[in-house]
Design a protein around this motif. Sequence first.
Motif, PDB file in Angstrom:
ATOM      1  N   TYR A 244       6.509  41.001  58.390  1.00  0.00           N
ATOM      2  CA  TYR A 244       7.038  39.681  59.386  1.00  0.00           C
ATOM      3  C   TYR A 244       7.914  38.582  58.625  1.00  0.00           C
ATOM      4  O   TYR A 244       8.629  37.895  59.087  1.00  0.00           O
ATOM      5  CB  TYR A 244       5.805  38.850  59.800  1.00  0.00           C
ATOM      6  N   PRO A 245       7.622  38.452  57.097  1.00  0.00           N
ATOM      7  CA  PRO A 245       8.122  37.436  56.517  1.00  0.00           C
ATOM      8  C   PRO A 245      10.000  37.827  56.593  1.00  0.00           C
ATOM      9  O   PRO A 245      10.814  36.867  56.495  1.00  0.00           O
ATOM     10  CB  PRO A 245       7.824  37.842  55.209  1.00  0.00           C
ATOM     11  N   ALA A 246      10.265  39.171  56.444  1.00  0.00           N
ATOM     12  CA  ALA A 246      11.554  39.447  56.517  1.00  0.00           C
ATOM     13  C   ALA A 246      12.162  39.183  57.948  1.00  0.00           C
ATOM     14  O   ALA A 246      13.437  38.692  58.045  1.00  0.00           O
ATOM     15  CB  ALA A 246      11.862  40.887  56.141  1.00  0.00           C
ATOM     16  N   TYR A 247      11.439  39.321  58.908  1.00  0.00           N
ATOM     17  CA  TYR A 247      11.922  38.754  60.252  1.00  0.00           C
ATOM     18  C   TYR A 247      12.143  37.355  60.293  1.00  0.00           C
ATOM     19  O   TYR A 247      13.314  37.000  60.611  1.00  0.00           O
ATOM     20  CB  TYR A 247      10.781  39.121  61.417  1.00  0.00           C
ATOM     21  N   GLU A 248      11.081  36.822  59.576  1.00  0.00           N
ATOM     22  CA  GLU A 248      11.213  35.131  59.574  1.00  0.00           C
ATOM     23  C   GLU A 248      12.782  34.919  58.664  1.00  0.00           C
ATOM     24  O   GLU A 248      13.238  33.846  59.166  1.00  0.00           O
ATOM     25  CB  GLU A 248      10.117  34.510  58.919  1.00  0.00           C
ATOM     26  N   LEU A 249      12.849  35.526  57.628  1.00  0.00           N
ATOM     27  CA  LEU A 249      14.084  35.232  56.792  1.00  0.00           C
ATOM     28  C   LEU A 249      15.393  35.618  57.195  1.00  0.00           C
ATOM     29  O   LEU A 249      16.201  34.764  57.274  1.00  0.00           O
ATOM     30  CB  LEU A 249      13.721  35.941  55.356  1.00  0.00           C
ATOM     31  N   PHE A 250      15.501  36.749  57.866  1.00  0.00           N
ATOM     32  CA  PHE A 250      16.905  37.365  57.984  1.00  0.00           C
ATOM     33  C   PHE A 250      17.161  37.715  59.556  1.00  0.00           C
ATOM     34  O   PHE A 250      18.413  37.953  59.857  1.00  0.00           O
ATOM     35  CB  PHE A 250      16.824  38.685  57.140  1.00  0.00           C
ATOM     36  N   SER A 251      16.524  37.347  60.308  1.00  0.00           N
ATOM     37  CA  SER A 251      16.815  37.802  61.860  1.00  0.00           C
ATOM     38  C   SER A 251      17.898  36.637  62.179  1.00  0.00           C
ATOM     39  O   SER A 251      18.833  37.206  62.836  1.00  0.00           O
ATOM     40  CB  SER A 251      15.686  37.504  62.579  1.00  0.00           C
ATOM     41  N   ASP A 252      17.944  35.333  61.917  1.00  0.00           N
ATOM     42  CA  ASP A 252      19.027  34.517  62.414  1.00  0.00           C
ATOM     43  C   ASP A 252      20.240  34.810  61.860  1.00  0.00           C
ATOM     44  O   ASP A 252      21.212  34.749  62.744  1.00  0.00           O
ATOM     45  CB  ASP A 252      18.512  32.953  61.841  1.00  0.00           C
ATOM     46  N   LYS A 253      20.484  35.295  60.575  1.00  0.00           N
ATOM     47  CA  LYS A 253      21.525  35.755  60.062  1.00  0.00           C
ATOM     48  C   LYS A 253      22.413  37.139  61.028  1.00  0.00           C
ATOM     49  O   LYS A 253      23.479  37.084  61.317  1.00  0.00           O
ATOM     50  CB  LYS A 253      21.606  36.018  58.591  1.00  0.00           C
TER      51      LYS A 253
ATOM     52  N   LEU B 292      20.349  36.274  52.068  1.00  0.00           N
ATOM     53  CA  LEU B 292      20.575  34.644  52.281  1.00  0.00           C
ATOM     54  C   LEU B 292      20.889  34.272  50.758  1.00  0.00           C
ATOM     55  O   LEU B 292      20.681  34.755  49.861  1.00  0.00           O
ATOM     56  CB  LEU B 292      19.253  33.841  52.775  1.00  0.00           C
ATOM     57  N   THR B 293      21.176  32.875  50.856  1.00  0.00           N
ATOM     58  CA  THR B 293      21.397  32.135  49.436  1.00  0.00           C
ATOM     59  C   THR B 293      19.853  31.756  49.026  1.00  0.00           C
ATOM     60  O   THR B 293      18.955  31.623  49.842  1.00  0.00           O
ATOM     61  CB  THR B 293      22.280  30.847  49.365  1.00  0.00           C
TER      62      THR B 293
END
Length: 308
Positions: A270-279, A171-172
């Motif tokens: 879990y933090p990576a799921y939260e950050l990158f799943s939407d993209k 992400l940015t």
Amino acid sequence: MAAIIDDKSPICIPFILKKLKEHQDVNGGPNSAPPFFIGLNGVQGVGKTTLVTLLAKTLKDPPYSLPVAVLSIDDLYLTHADQVALAQSNPLNPLVQHRGEPGTHDLDLASTLFTALKAEQPALIPRYDKSQFDGQGDRMDRHKWIAVNQDGQQKIKIVICEGWCVGFRALTDDEVKAKWEESKQLHQADANSSTRTTLWSLRLEDLLFVNCKLKGYDVMTNLFDAMVHLDAEDTSYVYKWRLQQEAELRQQTGRGMTDEQVIKFVDGYYPAYELFSDKLRQGVVNTKGCQLRLVVSKNRQVQDVFVI
């Protein structure tokens, strides 16, 4: 634990076969087409292994009879020595104190491997042993790696890369900060909320570090000709699924993590799921219509299917 019914393969395999045929048709046929790269992402415990096994078997068997290479993102983890060095050089960042998050994989190795596979050149597919160093893990010796595209071997025509963070894109910095601040607000508003969020408990600089490292993973993601995303209606289901898996393991073998250890383990991912799943849900393959997203319920059954 109740048996898991495989309702994913009947959806995913025809999709992959259709995209493979399109790939072959525009590249002069099965023999002339360059290797077809498939990315497969799924939260832990969703059923990736079953799907990958059946997909690889379908492609290897008649009438396709194609040479297939299957690799896991886990096999690209840093060596134990390099992981220790990474942890020691970032002592305040809990996300890189153990293998798992983006940044704990060997991207030089990944680039060399994917470049060779794309060019149909000789390559060695690494293997990783999670049991070494009391569960900290280490890369296996090179003589245990899988040799492909060697003299006398058929050239690999299908590459399947699977893993929990396969296809994640960075992400940015502003997007990371916005998600972090949203997590803090959600936690402060209701600490007992059923919505699972962990970003608030981390420093922003720790999240930005992982996000920066993820940019290098594009050496793999940019090669995907097709993508399958096994998503969950609620990402927090991963906690239940991992608890179920470990309980079954303890029952069968007498070994396995305690419930507290499982939760701590999943917290590291879990933090990576939260950050990158939407993209990822928006699509990461360069060609439209080449990404399949299956949304599954708490019992791992498919609820919705999207072509992106």
